[in-house]
Every structure is written in C-alpha cells, then in structure tokens.
Design a protein around this motif. Structure first.
Motif, PDB file in Angstrom:
ATOM      1  N   GLN A   1       9.040  86.083  27.117  1.00 21.20           N
ATOM      2  CA  GLN A   1      10.075  85.117  27.508  1.00 21.20           C
ATOM      3  C   GLN A   1       9.839  83.830  26.747  1.00 21.20           C
ATOM      4  OE1 GLN A   1       9.897  85.739  32.006  1.00 21.20           O
ATOM      5  NE2 GLN A   1      11.974  84.939  31.718  1.00 21.20           N
TER       6      GLN A   1
ATOM      7  N   ASN B   1      14.618  86.686  26.328  1.00 23.17           N
ATOM      8  CA  ASN B   1      13.670  87.802  26.408  1.00 23.17           C
ATOM      9  C   ASN B   1      13.653  88.527  25.069  1.00 23.17           C
ATOM     10  OD1 ASN B   1      13.253  87.183  29.069  1.00 23.17           O
ATOM     11  ND2 ASN B   1      14.310  88.956  29.898  1.00 23.17           N
TER      12      ASN B   1
ATOM     13  N   GLU C   1      17.101  90.536  24.417  1.00 23.14           N
ATOM     14  CA  GLU C   1      18.275  90.119  25.184  1.00 23.14           C
ATOM     15  C   GLU C   1      19.543  90.056  24.329  1.00 23.14           C
ATOM     16  OE1 GLU C   1      17.233  86.700  27.550  1.00 23.14           O
ATOM     17  OE2 GLU C   1      19.350  86.113  27.672  1.00 23.14           O
TER      18      GLU C   1
END
Ligand SMILES: *[C@@H]1O[C@H](CO)[C@@H](O)[C@H](O)[C@H]1NC(C)=O
Ligand SMILES: *[C@@H]1O[C@H](CO)[C@@H](O)[C@H](O)[C@H]1NC(C)=O
Ligand SMILES: *[C@@H]1O[C@H](CO)[C@@H](O)[C@H](O)[C@H]1NC(C)=O
Ligand SMILES: *[C@@H]1O[C@H](CO)[C@@H](O)[C@H](O)[C@H]1NC(C)=O
Ligand SMILES: *[C@@H]1O[C@H](CO)[C@@H](O)[C@H](O)[C@H]1NC(C)=O
Length: 239
Positions: free
Chosen positions: A50, A103, A171
């Motif tokens: 992250q 992410n 992501e």
C-alpha cells in the motif's frame, strides 16, 4: 525502445488515461497465471504494497469520460501524428497535486544459488497494455528459457517486478483520467526504488537498484534516473 523525452511522457499520460478509461472488463487480469510466482531457480514472494503517493498531475479538459473505441482510435491518431495539437486541445496549462493510497502488487525473486551481486536488485518495469507477468514468461508452463527473471537469477541477480497502476494484480482506479497518469507511475516507481533501498521490500537494504524497462517502462525509468528522484547515498555511495 527508449524515449526519454519529457514531452512525450506528458502526452503518453493522456493516451494512457484514455486507454484506462475504456469501459472494457474492469477485471483485467486475463492471462495472469497467479499460481506462478517465479522460476524454479529463485525464491519468490508476491505481495501487495500500500503506497502513499502524491504526484503533480495533468488536468484534462474536453475529454469524453465515457470513451468508446472510435473515440480512442481518433485520440490515438492525433497522438501519433500531431502531438503538439493534442496538448493544446486537451491539457490545462497547469497541474494539480493528486494524493492517494494505491495497492501495488509486486514480486521479489532471490536466486536460490546466491553467487554474487546479492546486494543489487533489478527493478523490472513493464510496458503499456501489459503487466509484470511477462518478465517471467513461460509458454505452456514448460520451458523457462524465455523467462527474464530466470535468466537474471541464473546470473545471480535479485529482481523485483510489479504491476503498474491499472494493470495486472495492482489496483485499477476508477478515475482513469486524473489518477492513472505518467506522473503517478513515475511517483510509484520512485517510491518502489526508495523502498528497495531502505529495506521495505524483502527486508534487505539493496545497495544498488538497476532499472530495467521495456517500452513505456523504460521511459519511466529514464525519467527518474534523469531527475535522480530516488537518490540517497548508500553504503558505497552508488545509486
Ligand atoms: C475479478 O475476477 C475474479 C475471478 O474471476 C472475481 O472473483 C471477481 O469478482 C472479479 N472482480 C470484478 C470487480 O469483476
Ligand atoms: C463514440 O463516442 C462519441 C463521442 O465521444 C460519439 O459521438 C459516438 O457516437 C460514439 N460512437 C458509438 C458507436 O457509440
Ligand atoms: C494544429 O494546430 C495548429 C496550430 O495551432 C493549427 O493550425 C492546425 O489547424 C491544428 N491541426 C488540427 C488537425 O487541429
Ligand atoms: C487495498 O488493500 C487493502 C488491504 O488489503 C484493502 O483493505 C483495500 O480494500 C484495498 N484497496 C483497493 C482499492 O483495492
Ligand atoms: C504450472 O506449473 C506449476 C508447477 O509446476 C503448477 O503449480 C501450476 O498449476 C501450473 N499452471 C498451469 C496454468 O498449468
């Protein structure tokens, strides 16, 4: 192919954004064999990181946020023939800071037979429309002779590859125009390189990060090398 021109990087941002806005399947992991983490001669770990990222992004105007194929093709034609016009037509003359947490899925591979180079890491950046899985390309799940990660491990190199924002297992942001841009990608690559240096990936403080890019990945690497964005003197003072 290595195109280090900053203006091209800007323009690529628009085309990237438009491609990411293509309302195709949101789930773009087709062809990604998640059961394969790495080659037989390396110990590999895939993780999702992250990342807190701030980047100064282009603002677009007069772009269709619901782009269809026809629109994308027209945009690409303008991009390839009249780059300057594309900038004039769609880019605001100023940029805006965009801050988000993303992410990012990345895979660290350490050679099983550690011979040398152990404290250097190769950072592998893939090109547009791809994801990081091709660095470990194994057709029909058979021979590993085409796998870059395998070859690097044979030569004693640690590798780290990751899926760029909007690709593979990383992501896929909904706001493709303002978020998925070359500047965001550059900030992510810079952050990853810093993390490799500081021991935040794999728990090893790598002495040297070697950028290895293909196509758009090499443009990104050239940009951060040029600006020395991630430079922090290591034990040996090398990059
Ligand atoms: C993506 O694909 C996976 C596996 O096929 C599925 O479980 C998941 O629901 C899909 N996600 C979206 C957002 O479509
Ligand atoms: C594609 O989008 C454009 C506007 O960007 C619109 O004028 C055109 O009708 C659309 N074409 C189709 C086939 O939906
Ligand atoms: C490109 O920009 C130039 C200069 O502003 C203008 O003369 C020309 O008509 C533009 N071409 C297109 C296709 O928009
Ligand atoms: C990012 O990962 C975290 C931790 O796994 C998860 O809680 C979050 O929903 C993820 N965000 C997105 C946008 O996928
Ligand atoms: C590829 O081979 C590995 C181990 O040999 C196995 O775990 C995996 O399921 C195979 N994947 C496919 C798509 O056949």
């Amino acid at each position: 192919m290595l195109l280090a021109s900053t203006s091209r990087l800007f323009l690529l941002g628009l085309v990237l954004a438009a491609a990411a806005a293509d309302p195709g399947p949101a789930n773009n992991t087709a062809g990604y064999d998640t059961s394969r983490v790495g080659p037989s001669n390396a110990i590999c770990v895939r993780e999702t990181y992250q990342l807190d990222i701030t980047s100064n992004n282009i603002q677009f105007h007069d772009v269709d946020s619901n782009a269809n194929q026809t629109y994308l093709e027209a945009l690409f034609q303008t991009f390839s023939t009249l780059m300057t016009n594309l900038t004039l037509m769609y880019e605001q003359p100023y940029r805006q800071p965009v801050h988000n947490s993303y992410n990012i899925s990345g895979t660290l591979c350490v050679p099983k037979d550690v011979i040398e180079n152990t404290f250097d890491v190769q950072l592998l950046l893939h090109g547009i429309t791809w994801d990081s899985s091709y660095w470990d390309f194994v057709p029909d799940n058979s021979t590993e002779q085409y796998s870059y990660v395998y070859a690097a491990a044979e030569a004693g190199y640690v590798t780290f590859r990751y899926d760029q924002l909007g690709a593979g297992l990383s992501e896929h942001p909904e706001d493709a125009y303002n978020v998925v841009q070359a500047f965001t990608d550059l900030a992510i690559a810079t952050k990853i390189a810093q993390m490799l240096r500081s021991g935040d990936i794999g728990g090893v403080k790598f002495d040297k990060v070697i950028g290895v890019g293909h196509s758009y990945g090499s443009i990104t690497i050239s940009e951060f090398m040029k600006k020395r964005l991630y430079y922090t003197p290591g034990p040996t003072g090398r990059f």
